[in-house]
Design a protein around this motif. Sequence first.
Motif, mmCIF file in Angstrom:
data_model
loop_
_atom_site.group_PDB
_atom_site.id
_atom_site.type_symbol
_atom_site.label_atom_id
_atom_site.label_comp_id
_atom_site.label_asym_id
_atom_site.label_seq_id
_atom_site.Cartn_x
_atom_site.Cartn_y
_atom_site.Cartn_z
ATOM 1 N N TYR A 77 0.832 -1.207 0.000
ATOM 2 C CA TYR A 77 0.000 0.000 0.000
ATOM 3 C C TYR A 77 0.866 1.257 0.000
ATOM 4 C CZ TYR A 77 -3.540 3.389 1.540
ATOM 5 O OH TYR A 77 -4.367 4.481 1.638
ATOM 6 N N ARG A 78 1.892 1.257 0.822
ATOM 7 C CA ARG A 78 2.782 2.417 0.889
ATOM 8 C C ARG A 78 3.571 2.597 -0.410
ATOM 9 N NH1 ARG A 78 5.333 3.722 6.606
ATOM 10 N NH2 ARG A 78 3.614 3.218 8.006
ATOM 11 N N MET A 79 3.896 1.497 -1.053
ATOM 12 C CA MET A 79 4.691 1.578 -2.269
ATOM 13 C C MET A 79 3.902 2.169 -3.440
ATOM 14 S SD MET A 79 6.810 -2.042 -2.064
ATOM 15 C CE MET A 79 7.832 -1.726 -3.506
ATOM 16 N N VAL A 80 2.587 1.952 -3.470
ATOM 17 C CA VAL A 80 1.795 2.421 -4.616
ATOM 18 C C VAL A 80 0.971 3.665 -4.301
ATOM 19 C CG1 VAL A 80 1.679 0.087 -5.550
ATOM 20 C CG2 VAL A 80 -0.193 0.924 -4.140
ATOM 21 N N ASN A 81 0.919 4.051 -3.029
ATOM 22 C CA ASN A 81 0.165 5.243 -2.650
ATOM 23 C C ASN A 81 1.090 6.242 -1.955
ATOM 24 O OD1 ASN A 81 -2.801 4.806 -3.280
ATOM 25 N ND2 ASN A 81 -2.375 2.945 -2.119
ATOM 26 N N PRO A 82 1.662 7.182 -2.692
ATOM 27 C CA PRO A 82 2.549 8.185 -2.086
ATOM 28 C C PRO A 82 1.822 8.961 -0.997
ATOM 29 C CG PRO A 82 2.681 8.257 -4.484
ATOM 30 C CD PRO A 82 1.519 7.367 -4.141
ATOM 31 N N PHE A 83 2.576 9.347 0.041
ATOM 32 C CA PHE A 83 1.952 10.073 1.139
ATOM 33 C C PHE A 83 1.651 11.505 0.730
ATOM 34 C CE2 PHE A 83 1.671 7.948 5.280
ATOM 35 C CZ PHE A 83 2.059 6.685 4.877
ATOM 36 N N PRO A 84 0.415 11.964 0.987
ATOM 37 C CA PRO A 84 0.066 13.350 0.654
ATOM 38 C C PRO A 84 0.676 14.316 1.664
ATOM 39 C CG PRO A 84 -1.767 12.296 1.788
ATOM 40 C CD PRO A 84 -0.718 11.222 1.581
ATOM 41 N N ALA A 85 0.833 15.551 1.243
ATOM 42 C CA ALA A 85 1.306 16.590 2.170
ATOM 43 C C ALA A 85 0.252 16.793 3.252
ATOM 44 C CB ALA A 85 1.556 17.884 1.412
ATOM 45 N N PHE A 140 -9.426 4.118 9.273
ATOM 46 C CA PHE A 140 -8.406 4.031 10.318
ATOM 47 C C PHE A 140 -7.568 5.305 10.400
ATOM 48 C CE2 PHE A 140 -9.282 -0.340 9.107
ATOM 49 C CZ PHE A 140 -9.360 -0.990 10.327
ATOM 50 N N LEU A 141 -7.206 5.651 11.632
ATOM 51 C CA LEU A 141 -6.245 6.716 11.892
ATOM 52 C C LEU A 141 -4.984 6.085 12.458
ATOM 53 C CD1 LEU A 141 -5.664 9.795 12.022
ATOM 54 C CD2 LEU A 141 -6.465 9.721 14.403
ATOM 55 N N LEU A 142 -3.862 6.291 11.769
ATOM 56 C CA LEU A 142 -2.569 5.801 12.238
ATOM 57 C C LEU A 142 -1.828 6.971 12.873
ATOM 58 C CD1 LEU A 142 -3.361 4.196 9.442
ATOM 59 C CD2 LEU A 142 -1.127 3.160 9.782
ATOM 60 N N ASN A 148 6.940 12.186 10.830
ATOM 61 C CA ASN A 148 6.473 11.600 9.581
ATOM 62 C C ASN A 148 6.098 10.140 9.803
ATOM 63 O OD1 ASN A 148 8.989 10.035 9.360
ATOM 64 N ND2 ASN A 148 9.929 12.003 8.806
ATOM 65 N N ASN A 149 5.685 9.478 8.725
ATOM 66 C CA ASN A 149 5.196 8.105 8.834
ATOM 67 C C ASN A 149 6.320 7.074 8.979
ATOM 68 O OD1 ASN A 149 5.697 8.780 5.928
ATOM 69 N ND2 ASN A 149 5.238 6.610 5.678
ATOM 70 N N ASN A 150 7.569 7.519 8.950
ATOM 71 C CA ASN A 150 8.686 6.620 9.219
ATOM 72 C C ASN A 150 9.014 6.546 10.701
ATOM 73 O OD1 ASN A 150 9.205 5.902 6.485
ATOM 74 N ND2 ASN A 150 10.174 7.896 6.174
ATOM 75 N N SER A 151 8.308 7.320 11.509
ATOM 76 C CA SER A 151 8.524 7.324 12.952
ATOM 77 C C SER A 151 7.839 6.120 13.599
ATOM 78 C CB SER A 151 7.975 8.625 13.549
ATOM 79 O OG SER A 151 8.501 9.760 12.896
ATOM 80 N N ARG A 152 8.070 5.955 14.889
ATOM 81 C CA ARG A 152 7.470 4.820 15.602
ATOM 82 C C ARG A 152 5.949 4.900 15.567
ATOM 83 N NH1 ARG A 152 5.330 3.709 20.617
ATOM 84 N NH2 ARG A 152 5.645 5.840 21.351
ATOM 85 N N LEU A 153 5.306 3.809 15.182
ATOM 86 C CA LEU A 153 3.848 3.766 15.145
ATOM 87 C C LEU A 153 3.301 3.589 16.555
ATOM 88 C CD1 LEU A 153 1.211 3.621 13.450
ATOM 89 C CD2 LEU A 153 1.526 1.128 13.424
ATOM 90 N N ILE A 154 2.533 4.568 17.020
ATOM 91 C CA ILE A 154 1.891 4.453 18.330
ATOM 92 C C ILE A 154 0.727 3.483 18.252
ATOM 93 C CG2 ILE A 154 0.602 5.704 20.109
ATOM 94 C CD1 ILE A 154 2.225 8.180 19.418
#
Length: 231
Positions: A77-85, A140-142, A148-154
């Motif tokens: 999912y992350r590979m095909v859906n770039p993160f929006p600003a 879902f809210l992550l 950023n999304n490379n940080s530790r997932l709470i």
Amino acid sequence: AEDGLAWFTNAQYASVANLVNFISSAESVQKLKMYNGPPVNGLLPLSNSCYKIKGHQHYPSNTHVDPGPFFDWERLYRMVNPFPAPTFTSTALNGTFYDAGGVAGNYTDASHSTFLIDPVTTNPIRVTFSSWNVETNNDFLLIYDGANNNSRLIGKYSTNPGTVVAYSGAIFFEFRSDCASNQAGWVANWTTDIAAPSCQSPSNLIITPQALTATISWNAVAGATSYNIRY
């Protein structure tokens, strides 16, 4: 990829992502309508209208169980859906923020939005969700402890997270909704601690993976009597 493999190579994930991108572009497929839940062991029928990208095991009335229980759908999912600003960014020590629908509107179907709170301090941030109306088990809210999304997932939340704490001094939110039943979203208030915590986070985290295990080490924290490890 063959069903039953215990893991998949980087090259395989890259090839699948390239194929998904090519077909989605040629056929105008909405890539946000992609399964991104945990790996599936066996069959898990999913709606053809809501899920445009999924495995054989997700198709109704199907007997195939590939790609199997070891395929990382979140990674694809992350590979095909770039993160929006981020749709919302703040450096304030405290405040209130809402889902992308704003104060009064609903969030949209098949949405992907991000939010960043990064005050001018490294002290912990506490976020309390005073209102929550999100479609359970589908939207879902992550929440990440960092900028950023490379940080530790709470955590990944479909029900009210209550109060969460980011110890890094920044907190990042990522919201995903499916194809239907958009809701009012949330109201969240944040505050920043006026002092750093007495027990600091460990530093110099080193993870050495093996085939089925991993060795984890870190620098000791003065005064700590125990550590919490999440994976």
